[in-house]
Design an enzyme around this catalytic site. Structure first.
Site, PDB file in Angstrom:
ATOM      1  N   TYR A 124      -0.705   1.262  10.130  1.00 34.84           N
ATOM      2  CA  TYR A 124      -1.418  -0.004  10.330  1.00 34.84           C
ATOM      3  C   TYR A 124      -2.100  -0.045  11.694  1.00 34.84           C
ATOM      4  CZ  TYR A 124       1.077  -1.636   6.167  1.00 34.84           C
ATOM      5  OH  TYR A 124       1.555  -1.780   4.904  1.00 34.84           O
ATOM      6  N   GLU A 178       3.257  -8.147   6.712  1.00 36.21           N
ATOM      7  CA  GLU A 178       4.599  -8.049   7.284  1.00 36.21           C
ATOM      8  C   GLU A 178       5.110  -6.653   6.979  1.00 36.21           C
ATOM      9  OE1 GLU A 178       6.447 -11.013   4.975  1.00 36.21           O
ATOM     10  OE2 GLU A 178       5.596 -12.637   6.161  1.00 36.21           O
ATOM     11  N   VAL A 198       1.136   5.648  -1.027  1.00 33.76           N
ATOM     12  CA  VAL A 198       0.532   6.915  -1.445  1.00 33.76           C
ATOM     13  C   VAL A 198       1.669   7.845  -1.855  1.00 33.76           C
ATOM     14  CG1 VAL A 198      -0.733   8.947  -0.599  1.00 33.76           C
ATOM     15  CG2 VAL A 198      -1.510   6.649   0.023  1.00 33.76           C
ATOM     16  N   ILE A 203       0.887  -1.174   0.000  1.00 39.99           N
ATOM     17  CA  ILE A 203       0.000   0.000   0.000  1.00 39.99           C
ATOM     18  C   ILE A 203       0.916   1.212   0.000  1.00 39.99           C
ATOM     19  CG2 ILE A 203      -0.315  -0.025   2.527  1.00 39.99           C
ATOM     20  CD1 ILE A 203      -3.251   1.023   1.884  1.00 39.99           C
TER      21      ILE A 203
HETATM   22  C1  LIG Z   1       1.901   4.202   4.893  1.00 37.09           C
HETATM   23  C2  LIG Z   1       1.202   5.123   3.882  1.00 37.09           C
HETATM   24  C3  LIG Z   1       0.547   4.262   2.777  1.00 37.09           C
HETATM   25  C4  LIG Z   1       0.090   5.897   4.628  1.00 37.09           C
HETATM   26  O1  LIG Z   1      -0.674   6.617   3.674  1.00 37.09           O
HETATM   27  P1  LIG Z   1      -1.339   8.043   4.029  1.00 37.09           P
HETATM   28  O2  LIG Z   1      -2.285   8.369   2.938  1.00 37.09           O
HETATM   29  O3  LIG Z   1      -0.283   9.038   4.315  1.00 37.09           O
HETATM   30  O4  LIG Z   1      -2.121   7.673   5.387  1.00 37.09           O
HETATM   31  P2  LIG Z   1      -3.436   8.405   5.967  1.00 37.09           P
HETATM   32  O5  LIG Z   1      -3.370   9.865   5.678  1.00 37.09           O
HETATM   33  O6  LIG Z   1      -4.640   7.666   5.522  1.00 37.09           O
HETATM   34  O7  LIG Z   1      -3.199   8.204   7.545  1.00 37.09           O
HETATM   35  C5  LIG Z   1      -4.074   7.444   8.362  1.00 37.09           C
HETATM   36  C6  LIG Z   1      -3.462   7.392   9.749  1.00 37.09           C
HETATM   37  O8  LIG Z   1      -2.229   6.648   9.729  1.00 37.09           O
HETATM   38  C7  LIG Z   1      -1.303   7.212  10.671  1.00 37.09           C
HETATM   39  N1  LIG Z   1      -0.164   7.798   9.948  1.00 37.09           N
HETATM   40  C8  LIG Z   1      -0.049   7.984   8.611  1.00 37.09           C
HETATM   41  N2  LIG Z   1       1.155   8.561   8.324  1.00 37.09           N
HETATM   42  C9  LIG Z   1       1.783   8.729   9.497  1.00 37.09           C
HETATM   43  C10 LIG Z   1       3.052   9.290   9.855  1.00 37.09           C
HETATM   44  N3  LIG Z   1       3.893   9.790   8.928  1.00 37.09           N
HETATM   45  N4  LIG Z   1       3.398   9.314  11.161  1.00 37.09           N
HETATM   46  C11 LIG Z   1       2.566   8.818  12.118  1.00 37.09           C
HETATM   47  N5  LIG Z   1       1.335   8.292  11.830  1.00 37.09           N
HETATM   48  C12 LIG Z   1       0.958   8.245  10.544  1.00 37.09           C
HETATM   49  C13 LIG Z   1      -2.074   8.324  11.402  1.00 37.09           C
HETATM   50  O9  LIG Z   1      -2.723   7.736  12.504  1.00 37.09           O
HETATM   51  C14 LIG Z   1      -3.084   8.734  10.334  1.00 37.09           C
HETATM   52  O10 LIG Z   1      -4.228   9.354  10.866  1.00 37.09           O
HETATM   53  P3  LIG Z   1      -4.169  10.957  11.162  1.00 37.09           P
HETATM   54  O11 LIG Z   1      -3.565  11.626   9.950  1.00 37.09           O
HETATM   55  O12 LIG Z   1      -5.606  11.293  11.382  1.00 37.09           O
HETATM   56  O13 LIG Z   1      -3.305  11.112  12.376  1.00 37.09           O
HETATM   57  C15 LIG Z   1       2.180   6.161   3.281  1.00 37.09           C
HETATM   58  O14 LIG Z   1       2.884   6.796   4.330  1.00 37.09           O
HETATM   59  C16 LIG Z   1       3.197   5.566   2.323  1.00 37.09           C
HETATM   60  O15 LIG Z   1       2.930   5.406   1.122  1.00 37.09           O
HETATM   61  N6  LIG Z   1       4.395   5.239   2.833  1.00 37.09           N
HETATM   62  C17 LIG Z   1       5.488   4.704   1.971  1.00 37.09           C
HETATM   63  C18 LIG Z   1       5.173   3.283   1.490  1.00 37.09           C
HETATM   64  C19 LIG Z   1       5.043   2.326   2.650  1.00 37.09           C
HETATM   65  O16 LIG Z   1       5.815   2.345   3.608  1.00 37.09           O
HETATM   66  N7  LIG Z   1       4.010   1.462   2.569  1.00 37.09           N
HETATM   67  C20 LIG Z   1       3.768   0.490   3.634  1.00 37.09           C
HETATM   68  C21 LIG Z   1       4.583  -0.739   3.449  1.00 37.09           C
HETATM   69  S1  LIG Z   1       3.985  -1.655   2.046  1.00 37.09           S
END
Ligand SMILES: CC(C)(COP(=O)(O)OP(=O)(O)OC[C@H]1O[C@@H](n2cnc3c(N)ncnc32)[C@H](O)[C@@H]1OP(=O)(O)O)[C@@H](O)C(=O)NCCC(=O)NCCS
Length: 163
Positions: free
Chosen positions: A131, A119, A87, A85
């Site tokens: 997560y 994982e 973004v 996943i």
């Molecule tokens: C992990 C990832 C998919 C999250 O996507 P996102 O669109 O930024 O997440 P959301 O905005 O929906 O966040 C939902 C919740 O997750 C948590 N969260 C997301 N990013 C965070 C951060 N940088 N630090 C702490 N908490 C975080 C928070 O609780 C957040 O809710 P809030 O914004 O109301 O506090 C994104 O950071 C990403 O693409 N990371 C790089 C790829 C990766 O590591 N993927 C996972 C492994 S496959």
């Protein structure tokens, strides 16, 4: 001001990933050091409905139809594994990851999935927080599971329960 708030998640549509999306999907993954870096062939396999295990792959697209995020899971009901996943950096922390995951869960439920596992690198604190915010709990650890760089894998699980 209330009423004028607009986020990536509110403007996004989530739909099944198509082969035509792969250039953008690969570009987003390439820009994120923590995202799994699948080769194009792995995505093409994920889009093959006859492949085993079956996979569900979704993309989030904004108003300009550009892909802003994606997710993929493999299914062996009643269990599914969230395999990736991601973004795009400029759209992170706007609710898009959650939106993608919620859409994925809708499809997983329909396919008879009752539990999602994954994982994640122990060092990927952002993903870990993400997560946990979705309701996943830690269920185990695989020491030095990842290479380049070496890292532990944290195993997480979310029970989808009854609807
Ligand atoms: C992990 C990832 C998919 C999250 O996507 P996102 O669109 O930024 O997440 P959301 O905005 O929906 O966040 C939902 C919740 O997750 C948590 N969260 C997301 N990013 C965070 C951060 N940088 N630090 C702490 N908490 C975080 C928070 O609780 C957040 O809710 P809030 O914004 O109301 O506090 C994104 O950071 C990403 O693409 N990371 C790089 C790829 C990766 O590591 N993927 C996972 C492994 S496959």
């Amino acid at each position: 001001m209330e009423g004028q708030v607009s986020s990536a998640a509110e403007n996004a549509q989530v739909r099944p990933m198509a082969v035509a999306d792969l250039v953008q999907v690969l570009e987003i993954a390439a820009g994120l050091p923590d995202a799994p870096h699948w080769p194009q062939s792995a995505y093409i396999k994920a889009l093959d409905p006859a492949a085993s295990p079956r996979r569900i792959a979704l993309v989030a697209v904004g108003s300009s139809s550009a892909v802003s995020g994606f997710a993929a899971a493999s299914l062996v009901p009643p269990q599914a594994e969230l395999e990736t996943i991601a973004v795009a950096a400029e759209f992170q922390r706007q609710g898009l990851g959650r939106r993608l995951f919620d859409a994925l869960v809708d499809e997983l439920r329909e396919a008879g999935v009752r539990e999602v596992v994954l994982e994640v690198r122990a060092g990927n604190r952002t993903a870990h927080s993400f997560y946990r915010s979705l309701g996943f709990g830690e269920v185990g650890m695989r020491r030095a599971y990842y290479t380049e760089p070496v890292d532990d894998a944290v195993l997480m699980r979310l029970r989808l329960g009854q609807m």
